[in-house]
Motif scaffolding. Structure first.
Motif, PDB file in Angstrom:
ATOM      1  N   ILE A 167     -22.456  27.018   5.647  1.00 25.76           N
ATOM      2  CA  ILE A 167     -22.765  27.333   4.250  1.00 25.76           C
ATOM      3  C   ILE A 167     -24.036  28.153   4.140  1.00 25.76           C
ATOM      4  O   ILE A 167     -24.075  29.177   3.472  1.00 25.76           O
ATOM      5  CB  ILE A 167     -22.891  26.031   3.423  1.00 25.76           C
ATOM      6  N   THR A 168     -25.100  27.686   4.771  1.00 26.39           N
ATOM      7  CA  THR A 168     -26.393  28.361   4.590  1.00 26.39           C
ATOM      8  C   THR A 168     -26.619  29.491   5.577  1.00 26.39           C
ATOM      9  O   THR A 168     -27.556  30.264   5.415  1.00 26.39           O
ATOM     10  CB  THR A 168     -27.547  27.347   4.704  1.00 26.39           C
ATOM     11  N   HIS A 169     -25.767  29.585   6.593  1.00 26.30           N
ATOM     12  CA  HIS A 169     -25.852  30.634   7.601  1.00 26.30           C
ATOM     13  C   HIS A 169     -27.255  30.617   8.205  1.00 26.30           C
ATOM     14  O   HIS A 169     -27.617  29.671   8.860  1.00 26.30           O
ATOM     15  CB  HIS A 169     -25.476  31.970   6.978  1.00 26.30           C
ATOM     16  N   ASN A 170     -28.051  31.637   8.023  1.00 26.92           N
ATOM     17  CA  ASN A 170     -29.407  31.663   8.565  1.00 26.92           C
ATOM     18  C   ASN A 170     -30.454  31.436   7.481  1.00 26.92           C
ATOM     19  O   ASN A 170     -31.634  31.669   7.707  1.00 26.92           O
ATOM     20  CB  ASN A 170     -29.689  33.005   9.253  1.00 26.92           C
ATOM     21  N   ASP A 171     -30.025  30.985   6.311  1.00 28.15           N
ATOM     22  CA  ASP A 171     -30.949  30.747   5.198  1.00 28.15           C
ATOM     23  C   ASP A 171     -31.476  29.320   5.297  1.00 28.15           C
ATOM     24  O   ASP A 171     -30.775  28.367   4.995  1.00 28.15           O
ATOM     25  CB  ASP A 171     -30.222  30.957   3.866  1.00 28.15           C
ATOM     26  N   PHE A 172     -32.690  29.152   5.753  1.00 26.93           N
ATOM     27  CA  PHE A 172     -33.290  27.832   5.886  1.00 26.93           C
ATOM     28  C   PHE A 172     -34.247  27.528   4.747  1.00 26.93           C
ATOM     29  O   PHE A 172     -35.064  26.625   4.837  1.00 26.93           O
ATOM     30  CB  PHE A 172     -34.030  27.719   7.228  1.00 26.93           C
ATOM     31  N   SER A 173     -34.123  28.262   3.669  1.00 25.32           N
ATOM     32  CA  SER A 173     -35.035  28.085   2.545  1.00 25.32           C
ATOM     33  C   SER A 173     -34.650  26.871   1.702  1.00 25.32           C
ATOM     34  O   SER A 173     -33.511  26.408   1.723  1.00 25.32           O
ATOM     35  CB  SER A 173     -35.036  29.333   1.656  1.00 25.32           C
ATOM     36  N   LEU A 174     -35.590  26.397   0.945  1.00 20.46           N
ATOM     37  CA  LEU A 174     -35.350  25.300   0.007  1.00 20.46           C
ATOM     38  C   LEU A 174     -34.364  25.731  -1.070  1.00 20.46           C
ATOM     39  O   LEU A 174     -33.504  24.945  -1.479  1.00 20.46           O
ATOM     40  CB  LEU A 174     -36.691  24.877  -0.617  1.00 20.46           C
ATOM     41  N   THR A 175     -34.438  26.976  -1.477  1.00 16.13           N
ATOM     42  CA  THR A 175     -33.517  27.504  -2.486  1.00 16.13           C
ATOM     43  C   THR A 175     -32.086  27.494  -1.964  1.00 16.13           C
ATOM     44  O   THR A 175     -31.157  27.088  -2.671  1.00 16.13           O
ATOM     45  CB  THR A 175     -33.913  28.945  -2.876  1.00 16.13           C
ATOM     46  N   GLY A 176     -31.886  27.914  -0.724  1.00 18.43           N
ATOM     47  CA  GLY A 176     -30.550  27.928  -0.129  1.00 18.43           C
ATOM     48  C   GLY A 176     -29.960  26.526  -0.030  1.00 18.43           C
ATOM     49  O   GLY A 176     -28.797  26.293  -0.365  1.00 18.43           O
ATOM     50  N   ALA A 177     -30.772  25.577   0.410  1.00 23.49           N
ATOM     51  CA  ALA A 177     -30.304  24.194   0.522  1.00 23.49           C
ATOM     52  C   ALA A 177     -29.984  23.622  -0.854  1.00 23.49           C
ATOM     53  O   ALA A 177     -28.970  22.943  -1.037  1.00 23.49           O
ATOM     54  CB  ALA A 177     -31.363  23.342   1.214  1.00 23.49           C
ATOM     55  N   THR A 178     -30.823  23.929  -1.824  1.00 23.73           N
ATOM     56  CA  THR A 178     -30.593  23.444  -3.195  1.00 23.73           C
ATOM     57  C   THR A 178     -29.310  24.021  -3.766  1.00 23.73           C
ATOM     58  O   THR A 178     -28.530  23.306  -4.409  1.00 23.73           O
ATOM     59  CB  THR A 178     -31.798  23.800  -4.093  1.00 23.73           C
ATOM     60  N   LEU A 179     -29.070  25.296  -3.539  1.00 22.25           N
ATOM     61  CA  LEU A 179     -27.830  25.917  -4.021  1.00 22.25           C
ATOM     62  C   LEU A 179     -26.599  25.290  -3.373  1.00 22.25           C
ATOM     63  O   LEU A 179     -25.596  25.015  -4.046  1.00 22.25           O
ATOM     64  CB  LEU A 179     -27.839  27.419  -3.734  1.00 22.25           C
ATOM     65  N   ALA A 180     -26.661  25.038  -2.079  1.00 24.25           N
ATOM     66  CA  ALA A 180     -25.524  24.432  -1.381  1.00 24.25           C
ATOM     67  C   ALA A 180     -25.251  23.028  -1.901  1.00 24.25           C
ATOM     68  O   ALA A 180     -24.103  22.672  -2.197  1.00 24.25           O
ATOM     69  CB  ALA A 180     -25.793  24.407   0.124  1.00 24.25           C
ATOM     70  N   ILE A 181     -26.290  22.224  -2.042  1.00 22.98           N
ATOM     71  CA  ILE A 181     -26.121  20.856  -2.535  1.00 22.98           C
ATOM     72  C   ILE A 181     -25.633  20.862  -3.983  1.00 22.98           C
ATOM     73  O   ILE A 181     -24.731  20.094  -4.346  1.00 22.98           O
ATOM     74  CB  ILE A 181     -27.450  20.074  -2.395  1.00 22.98           C
TER      75      ILE A 181
ATOM     76  N   MET B 193     -25.989  34.145  -4.215  1.00 25.07           N
ATOM     77  CA  MET B 193     -24.619  33.928  -4.655  1.00 25.07           C
ATOM     78  C   MET B 193     -23.703  33.695  -3.453  1.00 25.07           C
ATOM     79  O   MET B 193     -22.702  32.990  -3.573  1.00 25.07           O
ATOM     80  CB  MET B 193     -24.166  35.135  -5.482  1.00 25.07           C
ATOM     81  N   ASP B 194     -24.058  34.267  -2.321  1.00 24.42           N
ATOM     82  CA  ASP B 194     -23.274  34.114  -1.102  1.00 24.42           C
ATOM     83  C   ASP B 194     -23.175  32.640  -0.703  1.00 24.42           C
ATOM     84  O   ASP B 194     -22.123  32.169  -0.286  1.00 24.42           O
ATOM     85  CB  ASP B 194     -23.920  34.947   0.015  1.00 24.42           C
ATOM     86  N   ILE B 195     -24.263  31.900  -0.860  1.00 26.97           N
ATOM     87  CA  ILE B 195     -24.280  30.486  -0.504  1.00 26.97           C
ATOM     88  C   ILE B 195     -23.330  29.699  -1.403  1.00 26.97           C
ATOM     89  O   ILE B 195     -22.603  28.813  -0.940  1.00 26.97           O
ATOM     90  CB  ILE B 195     -25.714  29.913  -0.574  1.00 26.97           C
ATOM     91  N   VAL B 196     -23.295  30.010  -2.675  1.00 28.69           N
ATOM     92  CA  VAL B 196     -22.423  29.317  -3.618  1.00 28.69           C
ATOM     93  C   VAL B 196     -20.954  29.546  -3.247  1.00 28.69           C
ATOM     94  O   VAL B 196     -20.145  28.608  -3.247  1.00 28.69           O
ATOM     95  CB  VAL B 196     -22.712  29.765  -5.072  1.00 28.69           C
ATOM     96  N   ILE B 197     -20.601  30.753  -2.894  1.00 25.07           N
ATOM     97  CA  ILE B 197     -19.214  31.064  -2.506  1.00 25.07           C
ATOM     98  C   ILE B 197     -18.850  30.327  -1.219  1.00 25.07           C
ATOM     99  O   ILE B 197     -17.792  29.700  -1.130  1.00 25.07           O
ATOM    100  CB  ILE B 197     -19.020  32.589  -2.360  1.00 25.07           C
ATOM    101  N   ARG B 198     -19.742  30.377  -0.227  1.00 26.13           N
ATOM    102  CA  ARG B 198     -19.466  29.671   1.036  1.00 26.13           C
ATOM    103  C   ARG B 198     -19.394  28.167   0.823  1.00 26.13           C
ATOM    104  O   ARG B 198     -18.548  27.482   1.412  1.00 26.13           O
ATOM    105  CB  ARG B 198     -20.513  30.015   2.084  1.00 26.13           C
ATOM    106  N   ALA B 199     -20.265  27.629  -0.029  1.00 27.58           N
ATOM    107  CA  ALA B 199     -20.234  26.189  -0.309  1.00 27.58           C
ATOM    108  C   ALA B 199     -18.932  25.797  -1.003  1.00 27.58           C
ATOM    109  O   ALA B 199     -18.355  24.751  -0.709  1.00 27.58           O
ATOM    110  CB  ALA B 199     -21.433  25.789  -1.167  1.00 27.58           C
ATOM    111  N   THR B 200     -18.452  26.632  -1.904  1.00 30.31           N
ATOM    112  CA  THR B 200     -17.188  26.361  -2.587  1.00 30.31           C
ATOM    113  C   THR B 200     -16.028  26.355  -1.596  1.00 30.31           C
ATOM    114  O   THR B 200     -15.172  25.468  -1.619  1.00 30.31           O
ATOM    115  CB  THR B 200     -16.945  27.407  -3.692  1.00 30.31           C
TER     116      THR B 200
END
Length: 160
Positions: free
Chosen positions: A48-62, A1-8
């Motif tokens: 946005i992704t900070h240190n999250d280099f996962s596919l899930t993190g990138a997908t959430l940001a996009i 959820m952190d990624i979604v907030i930062r992306a917003t």
């Protein structure tokens, strides 16, 4: 959820920055500015992704950016008032062969830039222009004079 907030938050910041840059800035990018735009994209990704280099993190940001882009598109579609705020409104740059200095200053355009765009449109002299309008997407539309000064006015069309 952190990624979604930062992306917003990043979406809102990026939107505001692009609006502040002005209509013509994006349409006339130099190679250096293009490189800077790519670098900004990388910096946004890191924010946005900070240190999250996962596919899930990138997908959430996009997906978050895509979601807000669609939401803005619908808001603009449903509300003409929102359209003026989000996309801007056309602005007159030349009226009856005369530059509108206040609008040129507002959009940080020079006489030389207008004359360059005129040449690209096949217009040799400022006196040939009835109207030059800076469109919301940054393009300049020219309407040439047709000899009768009243017939070139959009609010007073020439009778058929």
């Amino acid at each position: 959820m952190d990624i979604v907030i930062r992306a917003t938050i990043m979406f809102a910041i990026l939107f505001a920055l692009l609006r502040l840059m002005g209509k013509r800035e994006l349409g006339q990018m130099t190679p250096f500015e293009l490189v800077m735009l790519v670098v900004v994209g990388d910096l946004i990704q890191q924010g946005i992704t900070h240190n999250d280099f996962s596919l899930t993190g990138a997908t959430l940001a996009i997906a978050t950016f895509a979601f807000w882009t669609v939401v803005l598109g619908w808001v603009v579609y449903l509300s003409p008032r929102a359209q003026r705020v989000v996309e801007g409104a056309p602005r007159v740059l030349v009226r009856d062969g005369e530059l509108v200095a206040a609008n040129l200053e507002r959009d940080r355009l020079t006489r030389a830039e207008i004359e360059s765009e005129m040449r690209l449109a096949g217009i040799a002299h400022l006196g040939e222009v009835a109207w030059a309008i800076l469109e919301p997407e940054g393009r300049i539309s020219f309407i040439k004079r047709d000899g009768d000064s009243d017939s070139s006015r959009p609010d007073n069309p020439k009778p058929s």
